[in-house]
Write an enzyme that holds these catalytic residues in place. Structure first.
Site, short mmCIF file in Angstrom:
data_model
loop_
_atom_site.label_atom_id
_atom_site.label_comp_id
_atom_site.label_asym_id
_atom_site.label_seq_id
_atom_site.Cartn_x
_atom_site.Cartn_y
_atom_site.Cartn_z
N TYR A 102 104.54 33.06 79.09
CA TYR A 102 103.19 33.66 79.11
C TYR A 102 102.80 34.14 77.71
CZ TYR A 102 99.89 37.54 79.47
OH TYR A 102 98.85 38.42 79.24
N SER A 131 94.69 46.49 75.40
CA SER A 131 93.90 45.52 76.16
C SER A 131 93.33 46.14 77.43
CB SER A 131 94.83 44.35 76.55
OG SER A 131 94.23 43.56 77.54
N GLN A 144 90.19 47.48 73.75
CA GLN A 144 89.59 46.14 73.88
C GLN A 144 88.94 46.01 75.25
OE1 GLN A 144 91.39 43.49 75.94
NE2 GLN A 144 89.49 42.29 75.83
N TYR A 199 87.00 43.55 78.12
CA TYR A 199 86.53 42.28 78.69
C TYR A 199 85.33 42.61 79.57
CZ TYR A 199 90.66 39.37 77.63
OH TYR A 199 91.64 38.64 77.02
N THR A 255 85.88 41.50 73.53
CA THR A 255 86.33 40.11 73.46
C THR A 255 85.37 39.20 74.21
OG1 THR A 255 88.61 40.86 73.30
CG2 THR A 255 88.26 38.57 74.00
N ARG A 315 96.58 27.14 81.12
CA ARG A 315 97.85 27.26 80.38
C ARG A 315 98.92 26.58 81.20
NH1 ARG A 315 96.34 33.30 79.26
NH2 ARG A 315 94.36 32.87 78.22
N LYS A 365 85.13 40.25 69.25
CA LYS A 365 86.35 39.45 69.02
C LYS A 365 86.25 38.09 69.70
CE LYS A 365 91.39 39.55 69.79
NZ LYS A 365 91.63 38.65 70.89
N HIS A 410 91.67 33.22 70.27
CA HIS A 410 92.53 33.82 71.30
C HIS A 410 93.97 33.30 71.18
CE1 HIS A 410 91.49 36.39 74.87
NE2 HIS A 410 92.73 36.13 75.19
N ARG A 457 94.73 30.02 73.08
CA ARG A 457 94.92 30.14 74.54
C ARG A 457 93.66 29.81 75.31
NH1 ARG A 457 99.50 33.33 75.54
NH2 ARG A 457 98.75 34.55 77.29
C1 FNR Z 1 96.33 37.62 74.00
N1 FNR Z 1 95.09 37.86 73.44
C2 FNR Z 1 94.25 38.76 74.04
N2 FNR Z 1 93.05 39.06 73.47
C3 FNR Z 1 92.23 39.98 74.03
O1 FNR Z 1 91.16 40.23 73.50
N3 FNR Z 1 92.60 40.62 75.18
C4 FNR Z 1 93.77 40.37 75.81
O2 FNR Z 1 94.08 40.97 76.84
C5 FNR Z 1 94.63 39.39 75.25
N4 FNR Z 1 95.79 39.07 75.84
C6 FNR Z 1 96.69 38.23 75.22
C7 FNR Z 1 97.93 38.00 75.78
C8 FNR Z 1 98.85 37.22 75.12
C9 FNR Z 1 100.21 37.01 75.72
C10 FNR Z 1 98.52 36.62 73.87
C11 FNR Z 1 99.52 35.81 73.13
C12 FNR Z 1 97.28 36.82 73.34
C13 FNR Z 1 94.74 37.29 72.13
C14 FNR Z 1 95.25 38.18 71.00
O3 FNR Z 1 94.53 39.39 70.94
C15 FNR Z 1 95.11 37.50 69.63
O4 FNR Z 1 93.79 37.05 69.47
C16 FNR Z 1 96.08 36.33 69.44
O5 FNR Z 1 97.31 36.64 70.03
C17 FNR Z 1 96.26 36.02 67.96
O6 FNR Z 1 97.12 34.93 67.77
P1 FNR Z 1 98.69 35.10 67.45
O7 FNR Z 1 98.84 36.13 66.39
O8 FNR Z 1 99.33 35.50 68.74
O9 FNR Z 1 99.08 33.73 67.02
#
Ligand code: FNR
Length: 382
Positions: free
Chosen positions: A25, A107, A128, A130, A156, A165, A255, A279, A282
């Site tokens: 995850y 988050s 953050q 949503y 976000t 995923r 974001k 993201h 993702r």
């Molecule tokens: C996220 N990201 C994310 N972003 C956000 O705004 N709210 C969220 O709840 C989450 N949850 C989340 C879970 C997981 C497991 C990951 C890996 C990512 C995105 C996160 O804030 C960020 O944008 C990315 O993780 C940046 O990329 P790197 O540094 O993980 O490569």
């Protein structure tokens, strides 16, 4: 625990510590993970200029982000369910961020609630948001964030619908709902007794913090993902941002932007900042890496608001690369989640110290001594 020399070592330690579904995850991206890989490779391809014989005896990594003095221009990105990576994980990570002098972002879909995390630290955190359908719930959540003293809202916007995923389906986190999915996850958890005891047993209650009211008493991971699918609002437009603007008087950061036109719209709306982000690869697979998208965006709005960037940042060198591409600040995503999973608060503290020392070396060897001097000038191919 083996000693981690880098953020990528923490990834390996996290793989050994977490149940398979939880590691997948955190580690995974959407679809074929093209953008996930691009985030890393494009950033690593950013070549810095090696400069010599400058006085680099006094390096200063400090900066100001959204009015807050920080030890380095780095913040922890929001990571949903990060609290499951270690016992009451978001509290541990927030403490590490506070000790390191950088902001922590909680988050909306954290495991620990806003109240629990803010009670565990002295420094304000960022929250953050949503956008969910129930505006009454949102209003309450924003009121809680204000009362908890959060000093920035990270809104976000790249999650209008969730990207698929595949790894989550394969691991049993998504797709296999009901008792079968739960049994698979329990089996995987039993293969990680350290985690099962520390988080599964001693880390209770598992209540999915801030969204508990939307879950109406249900606490399973299936319930959580279903609830998110049902409650996320794909009809949101720039006009709805007025709602957030009215409910949130403090600094607002949008974001999940990858396009200069969207960045201009965010600036027109009066946002104080944006995060150039896909993201972490993702959401829509195949979009540009953030390193590739960043220069056009800073060119369009860099003088109007604070530009943050994230995606693939795993070292202090990567932070310097993002700054050189025009970012004012950098968010760390998976890197802190790996460190938290591997070694809790201590791991995140160590990771942030590593990052700072790597930044210092990168600054010294590119011939700059202050954050403000990092720009296109330190790029070998501007
Ligand atoms: C996220 N990201 C994310 N972003 C956000 O705004 N709210 C969220 O709840 C989450 N949850 C989340 C879970 C997981 C497991 C990951 C890996 C990512 C995105 C996160 O804030 C960020 O944008 C990315 O993780 C940046 O990329 P790197 O540094 O993980 O490569």
């Amino acid at each position: 625990m083996a000693r981690a020399a880098s953020a990528l070592d923490y990834r390996e330690l996290a793989r050994r510590r977490l149940p398979h579904f939880l590691f997948e995850y955190i580690d995974g991206g959407s679809y074929d993970e093209v953008t996930l890989r691009r985030n890393r490779t494009d950033l690593q391809d950013v070549a810095l200029r090696q400069r010599v014989l400058r006085d680099v005896s006094a390096i200063d990594t400090s900066a100001t982000l959204l009015g807050r003095a920080v030890r380095m221009p780095v913040a922890l990105a929001p990571i949903g369910l990060a609290g499951l990576a270690a016992r009451r994980g978001e509290v541990q990570a927030a403490r590490a961020a506070e000790a390191a002098g950088v902001p922590f972002t909680l988050s909306t879909v954290s495991a620990c609630s806003l109240g629990e995390v803010t009670a565990g630290v002295n420094a304000p955190i960022w929250f953050q948001l949503y956008m969910v359908r129930d505006r009454g719930f949102l209003r309450d959540l924003l009121a809680q964030a204000r009362e908890a003293g959060c000093d920035a809202l990270i809104f976000t916007v790249d999650m209008a619908v969730p990207g698929s995923r595949y790894r989550d389906v394969r691991s049993g986190l998504a797709g296999a709902s009901g008792p079968l999915g739960a049994a698979r996850r329990t089996f995987q958890a039993m293969q990680r007794p350290g985690w099962a005891w520390d988080v599964g047993v001693r880390g209770r209650p598992h209540q999915l913090g801030n969204v508990a009211p939307l879950l109406a008493g249900r606490t399973g991971l299936d319930d959580f993902f279903r609830c998110m699918r049902e409650n996320f609002d794909p009809s949101v437009t720039w006009r709805d941002l007025e709602f957030v603007r009215n409910e949130w008087p403090g600094p607002l950061v949008i974001k999940g932007l990858l396009d200069a036109d969207d960045a201009r719209a965010a600036a027109d709306l009066g946002a104080q900042g944006i995060v150039v982000s896909n993201h972490g690869g993702r959401q829509l697979d195949g979009v540009l890496s953030t390193a590739a998208a960043l220069p056009a965006i800073t060119g369009a709005v860099g003088d109007r608001l604070t530009v943050f960037a994230d995606g693939g940042v795993r070292s202090g060198l990567d932070v310097v690369r993002m700054l050189a591409l025009g970012a004012d600040g950098v968010l760390l995503g998976r890197a802190w989640a790996y460190a938290l999973a591997a070694a809790g608060q201590r791991g995140v503290t160590h990771l942030l110290n590593l990052l700072e020392s790597e930044m210092r070396v990168a600054m010294a060897l590119t011939g700059v001594t202050r954050i403000g001097e990092i720009g296109p000038d330190v790029l070998a191919r501007p």
